[in-house]
Design a protein around this motif. Structure first.
Motif, mmCIF file in Angstrom:
data_model
loop_
_atom_site.group_PDB
_atom_site.id
_atom_site.type_symbol
_atom_site.label_atom_id
_atom_site.label_comp_id
_atom_site.label_asym_id
_atom_site.label_seq_id
_atom_site.Cartn_x
_atom_site.Cartn_y
_atom_site.Cartn_z
ATOM 1 N N GLN A 1 0.840 -1.192 0.000
ATOM 2 C CA GLN A 1 0.000 0.000 0.000
ATOM 3 C C GLN A 1 0.880 1.250 0.000
ATOM 4 O O GLN A 1 1.907 1.276 0.662
ATOM 5 N N ILE A 2 0.462 2.250 -0.760
ATOM 6 C CA ILE A 2 1.166 3.537 -0.726
ATOM 7 C C ILE A 2 0.300 4.521 0.058
ATOM 8 O O ILE A 2 -0.903 4.622 -0.199
ATOM 9 N N GLU A 3 0.902 5.232 0.978
ATOM 10 C CA GLU A 3 0.178 6.263 1.732
ATOM 11 C C GLU A 3 0.750 7.615 1.376
ATOM 12 O O GLU A 3 1.952 7.847 1.497
ATOM 13 N N GLU A 4 -0.133 8.519 0.912
ATOM 14 C CA GLU A 4 0.343 9.850 0.545
ATOM 15 C C GLU A 4 -0.730 10.885 0.861
ATOM 16 O O GLU A 4 -1.895 10.703 0.463
ATOM 17 N N GLN A 5 -0.346 11.919 1.544
ATOM 18 C CA GLN A 5 -1.240 13.022 1.889
ATOM 19 C C GLN A 5 -2.559 12.534 2.491
ATOM 20 O O GLN A 5 -3.632 13.020 2.139
ATOM 21 N N GLY A 6 -2.481 11.542 3.345
ATOM 22 C CA GLY A 6 -3.669 11.045 4.022
ATOM 23 C C GLY A 6 -4.488 10.049 3.215
ATOM 24 O O GLY A 6 -5.491 9.524 3.696
ATOM 25 N N PHE A 7 -4.061 9.771 1.980
ATOM 26 C CA PHE A 7 -4.781 8.800 1.143
ATOM 27 C C PHE A 7 -4.006 7.491 1.083
ATOM 28 O O PHE A 7 -2.771 7.493 1.114
ATOM 29 N N LYS A 8 -4.750 6.388 0.999
ATOM 30 C CA LYS A 8 -4.120 5.074 0.904
ATOM 31 C C LYS A 8 -4.453 4.450 -0.444
ATOM 32 O O LYS A 8 -5.612 4.465 -0.864
ATOM 33 N N PHE A 9 -3.438 3.922 -1.125
ATOM 34 C CA PHE A 9 -3.645 3.271 -2.420
ATOM 35 C C PHE A 9 -3.179 1.824 -2.352
ATOM 36 O O PHE A 9 -2.003 1.568 -2.059
ATOM 37 N N ASP A 10 -4.070 0.901 -2.617
ATOM 38 C CA ASP A 10 -3.686 -0.506 -2.721
ATOM 39 C C ASP A 10 -3.141 -0.724 -4.118
ATOM 40 O O ASP A 10 -3.791 -0.385 -5.105
ATOM 41 N N VAL A 11 -1.949 -1.305 -4.214
ATOM 42 C CA VAL A 11 -1.331 -1.466 -5.529
ATOM 43 C C VAL A 11 -1.191 -2.937 -5.933
ATOM 44 O O VAL A 11 -0.529 -3.264 -6.886
ATOM 45 N N GLY A 12 -1.833 -3.808 -5.205
ATOM 46 C CA GLY A 12 -1.698 -5.229 -5.518
ATOM 47 C C GLY A 12 -3.027 -5.943 -5.482
ATOM 48 O O GLY A 12 -4.042 -5.407 -5.920
ATOM 49 N N PRO A 13 -3.023 -7.152 -4.946
ATOM 50 C CA PRO A 13 -4.208 -8.012 -4.978
ATOM 51 C C PRO A 13 -5.282 -7.596 -3.972
ATOM 52 O O PRO A 13 -5.536 -8.276 -2.996
ATOM 53 N N THR A 14 -5.933 -6.494 -4.240
ATOM 54 C CA THR A 14 -6.929 -5.940 -3.329
ATOM 55 C C THR A 14 -8.084 -6.905 -3.079
ATOM 56 O O THR A 14 -8.495 -7.128 -1.945
ATOM 57 N N ILE A 15 -8.606 -7.469 -4.163
ATOM 58 C CA ILE A 15 -9.841 -8.259 -4.051
ATOM 59 C C ILE A 15 -9.660 -9.460 -3.143
ATOM 60 O O ILE A 15 -10.437 -9.698 -2.235
ATOM 61 N N ILE A 16 -8.582 -10.192 -3.372
ATOM 62 C CA ILE A 16 -8.408 -11.425 -2.597
ATOM 63 C C ILE A 16 -7.922 -11.155 -1.175
ATOM 64 O O ILE A 16 -8.130 -11.948 -0.270
ATOM 65 N N MET A 17 -7.283 -9.982 -0.948
ATOM 66 C CA MET A 17 -6.686 -9.709 0.353
ATOM 67 C C MET A 17 -7.531 -8.800 1.241
ATOM 68 O O MET A 17 -7.198 -8.614 2.392
ATOM 69 N N MET A 18 -8.581 -8.207 0.693
ATOM 70 C CA MET A 18 -9.330 -7.263 1.520
ATOM 71 C C MET A 18 -10.082 -7.984 2.644
ATOM 72 O O MET A 18 -10.338 -9.183 2.566
ATOM 73 N N LYS A 19 -10.397 -7.220 3.683
ATOM 74 C CA LYS A 19 -11.092 -7.797 4.826
ATOM 75 C C LYS A 19 -12.467 -8.280 4.399
ATOM 76 O O LYS A 19 -13.082 -7.712 3.496
ATOM 77 N N LYS A 20 -12.968 -9.322 5.103
ATOM 78 C CA LYS A 20 -14.247 -9.947 4.756
ATOM 79 C C LYS A 20 -15.378 -8.918 4.718
ATOM 80 O O LYS A 20 -16.185 -8.896 3.792
ATOM 81 N N GLU A 21 -15.378 -8.007 5.707
ATOM 82 C CA GLU A 21 -16.448 -7.005 5.774
ATOM 83 C C GLU A 21 -16.393 -6.064 4.565
ATOM 84 O O GLU A 21 -17.429 -5.695 4.007
ATOM 85 N N GLU A 22 -15.155 -5.699 4.174
ATOM 86 C CA GLU A 22 -14.997 -4.818 3.013
ATOM 87 C C GLU A 22 -15.449 -5.522 1.738
ATOM 88 O O GLU A 22 -16.082 -4.928 0.870
ATOM 89 N N PHE A 23 -15.125 -6.812 1.623
ATOM 90 C CA PHE A 23 -15.502 -7.585 0.433
ATOM 91 C C PHE A 23 -17.025 -7.628 0.308
ATOM 92 O O PHE A 23 -17.584 -7.389 -0.760
ATOM 93 N N LYS A 24 -17.702 -7.892 1.444
ATOM 94 C CA LYS A 24 -19.172 -7.968 1.441
ATOM 95 C C LYS A 24 -19.780 -6.631 1.028
ATOM 96 O O LYS A 24 -20.760 -6.572 0.307
ATOM 97 N N ARG A 25 -19.162 -5.541 1.501
ATOM 98 C CA ARG A 25 -19.678 -4.212 1.200
ATOM 99 C C ARG A 25 -19.484 -3.860 -0.273
ATOM 100 O O ARG A 25 -20.353 -3.291 -0.921
ATOM 101 N N GLU A 26 -18.331 -4.229 -0.833
ATOM 102 C CA GLU A 26 -17.988 -3.853 -2.209
ATOM 103 C C GLU A 26 -18.611 -4.765 -3.254
ATOM 104 O O GLU A 26 -18.899 -4.343 -4.361
ATOM 105 N N TYR A 27 -18.769 -6.065 -2.894
ATOM 106 C CA TYR A 27 -19.239 -7.017 -3.907
ATOM 107 C C TYR A 27 -20.509 -7.712 -3.483
ATOM 108 O O TYR A 27 -20.623 -8.746 -3.073
#
Ligand SMILES: Cc1cc2nc3c(=O)[nH]c(=O)nc-3n(C[C@H](O)[C@H](O)[C@H](O)COP(=O)(O)OP(=O)(O)OC[C@H]3O[C@@H](n4cnc5c(N)ncnc54)[C@H](O)[C@@H]3O)c2cc1C
Length: 68
Positions: free
Chosen positions: A42-68
């Motif tokens: 993850q890159i953090e810049e000016q208070g923002f976070k950017f995932d630069v890799g396997p977001t879908i498979i690595m995201m938290k279960k709650e986030e996955f449910k919310r997004e998909y």
């Protein structure tokens, strides 16, 4: 106790390390970078976070449910 050396602390190295440790092996993981995770980081810049890799498979279960 048998010793295992893993080169690289990406997803594969970390997952293998956890499993081998659970099986009772003495595990050492060597990573050339300052951070573990390999292409999963993850890159953090000016208070923002950017995932630069396997977001879908690595995201938290709650986030996955919310997004998909
Ligand atoms: C933008 C992007 C999106 C992706 N999205 C997904 C997704 O949604 N779902 C999915 O399943 N996959 C996705 N992937 C693929 C996933 O990121 C990779 O398959 C996975 O991270 C590979 O893990 P790895 O441990 O095999 O290798 P890596 O993550 O490359 O880890 C290898 C590690 O070994 C270290 N290393 C190498 N040589 C040495 C050495 N000589 N000594 C010490 N350390 C060393 C490296 O520094 C690195 O940390 C995505 C990839 C990218 C780039």
């Amino acid at each position: 106790m048998k010793k295992v050396i893993i080169i690289g602390a990406g997803t594969a190295g970390l997952a293998a390390g956890i499993r081998l440790k659970t099986l009772g092996f003495n595990v050492d993981i060597y990573e050339k970078n300052e951070k573990v995770g390999g292409r999963m980081y993850q890159i953090e810049e000016q208070g923002f976070k950017f995932d630069v890799g396997p977001t879908i498979i690595m995201m938290k279960k709650e986030e996955f449910k919310r997004e998909y």
